[in-house]
Design an enzyme around this catalytic site. Structure first.
Site, PDB file in Angstrom:
ATOM      1  CE  LYS A 182      -1.543   2.955   2.148  1.00 40.75           C
ATOM      2  NZ  LYS A 182      -1.431   4.453   1.948  1.00 40.75           N
ATOM      3  CD  GLU A 258      13.044   4.410   8.680  1.00 36.69           C
ATOM      4  OE1 GLU A 258      13.187   5.427   9.413  1.00 36.69           O
ATOM      5  OE2 GLU A 258      12.944   4.459   7.455  1.00 36.69           O
ATOM      6  CD  GLU A 392      11.303  13.213   9.975  1.00 32.17           C
ATOM      7  OE1 GLU A 392      12.205  12.469   9.562  1.00 32.17           O
ATOM      8  OE2 GLU A 392      10.143  12.827  10.186  1.00 32.17           O
TER       9      GLU A 392
END
Length: 488
Positions: A182, A258, A392
């Site tokens: 996906k 991750e 981030e």
């Protein structure tokens, strides 16, 4: 305007349209124009893919016939390599990759080292004899065996989709899992090609399924919450990773995550090539859209003004060296989307508001076309409590933070919710290694060493994720361990 082949679904061994023929527009980051259309899957399409993957795992010999699997996956890899030019076109027009990035992590890198995954696969110890034991008066011969975990939902991001899909799908298939891929809505074609190639080589029905869709939540949450899916392998933002953990808890699903990073590069005062090390810290590769990108530069206060002067010169020189889609040396293009450009600009405005000094960049660029461009940007006079030092940004933004001594540098580097990557440079290798050992991150380079390779495990500490990808550890993410006791 570039055009690419439209993307189809690949479910239960068949290339097909989404239910009702639904499609959505695939927007090119360089131009902001439609470059293709992709199948826009429904919940019913995803349900069919999950059912197909479950059947293929439970009712065929895919999980048990090692030689068959290895041969078919090798054919898939060869077809990927044979389609290098198409993959490069997709990377450029769909992902927004500059030519230099395409030649590295986006396409040529993973195609060049994917064969090494087979060597790692061949090293797996599938059965380990544990000898005899007498316990509670019973004599037993014991074996520990490894088995594929089952059906894997592979949820990939848009920043380096080929690299990441290869890193997940090839090990999962080799060990005997079945997969449902996906992709992120922004980059459907880089996953759709896996379905195209699987169809060319008559992959067994249900072993590989590719389901694309415009909805950023629907299809992924179906994978995460469905009890027929045994494992989710996800690369993406920390926020989404937390949601996957939460939603997967109901079925106690195994998850590999991750996630994000805010990695620090420490350049010590005794670094022989101090100016070069500082200059190389510019955040430009793939416009900073990388989880392991070193976006915090830590420099000694004793050489802080020198470092600022180097960066000022570096950014001024680089201003004319990026954004050319034809220059093979160029590694920086646009951001993936208008939405991502707005997100990065909001962080830049936050940095200004918090009192950081904008040394270079900080603007949307309009003279490189209608795509989603932001200048390479650098903030100095940053403190580690600022939002631009903690979040981030996932854009071409470097923040520079001074430190007093080694202990202060370690403290600043570790004062983060993330722990994915890092770097240390020093004229004293032992000093650099001592510091590297104390940085709480999953990978760290010392004096320019590269801590990322096919045979090395990759993954982070803290909110940078759970588990490891690549290396033997990456294969073990897709394996279950069983202990067998046989009456002696």
């Amino acid at each position: 305007m570039a055009t690419l082949p439209d993307g189809k679904l690949y479910i239960d061994g068949k290339l097909r349209d989404a239910a009702g023929g639904a499609t959505y527009e695939d927007i090119g980051p360089w131009t902001g124009e439609v470059i293709a259309r992709a199948a826009d899957a429904s919940a019913a399409d995803m349900d069919e893919a999950i059912a197909a993957a479950r059947r293929a795992f439970d009712e065929t010999d895919w999980a048990t016939d090692h030689d068959k699997r290895r041969g078919l996956v090798a054919k898939l890899v060869e077809r990927l390599k044979a389609n290098r030019d198409l993959l490069a076109d997709i990377a450029r027009h769909e992902v927004g990759s500059a030519p230099g990035a395409t030649a590295m992590a986006q396409v040529d890198g993973p195609l060049g080292f994917v064969h090494r995954l087979f060597d790692i696969f061949d090293s797996i110890e599938w059965e380990k004899p544990m000898g005899h034991s007498t316990l509670f008066g019973m004599n037993t011969t014991r074996i520990v065996v490894k088995e594929p975990i089952g059906v894997v939902g592979v949820i990939t991001p848009w920043n380096a989709p080929l690299y990441i899909t290869i890193g997940k799908v090839i090990p999962a298939l080799l060990v005997g899992c079945t997969v449902i891929i996906k992709p992120a809505p922004d980059t459907p074609l880089m996953s759709a090609i896996f379905g195209d190639l699987a169809a060319e080589i008559d992959f067994p029905a249900g072993v590989i399924n590719v389901v694309t869709g415009s909805d950023p939540v629907l299809l992924g949450e179906m994978l995460v919450t469905d009890k027929r899916v045994d494992l989710i392998s996800f690369t993406g933002s920390t926020g989404v990773g937390k949601r996957i953990m939460e939603k997967g808890a109901a079925t106690l699903k195994r998850v590999f995550l991750e996630l994000g990073g805010k990695s620090a590069a420490i350049v010590l005062e005794d670094t022989p090539d101090f100016a070069m090390a500082v200059a190389q810290s510019i955040v430009c590769f793939h416009a900073g859209q990388g989880c392991a990108t070193l976006t915090r530069l830590l420099v000694p206060r004793s050489r802080y003004e020198e470092a600022i002067a180097v960066l000022e010169h570096t950014y001024a020189a680089y201003s004319s060296m990026w954004g050319d889609p034809e220059d093979p040396a160029n590694v920086m293009g646009p951001l993936i989307s208008a939405r991502q450009r707005e997100r990065v600009m909001s962080y830049i405005e936050s940095g200004k508001a918090e009192g950081a000094r904008l040394l270079a960049g900080g603007n949307v660029v309009t003279d490189k076309g209608e795509g989603f461009f932001i200048e390479p940007t650098c903030f100095v006079d940053v403190t580690n409590d600022m939002e631009i030092a903690r979040e981030e940004i996932f854009g071409p933004v470097l923040v520079v933070i001074p430190f007093e001594d080694d202990e202060d540098a370690i403290r600043i580097a570790n004062d983060s919710d993330y722990g994915l990557s890092g770097a240390v440079r020093s004229g004293d290798p032992e000093r650099a290694l001592r510091i590297a050992r104390r940085i709480r991150s999953g990978t760290i380079g010392v004096n320019g060493g590269l801590p990322i390779d096919v045979d090395l495990p990759f993954g982070g500490y803290k909110q940078s994720g759970i588990g490891k990808e690549w290396g033997l550890e990456g294969f073990h993410e897709y394996l279950a361990t069983k202990a067998i006791g046989i009456a002696a």
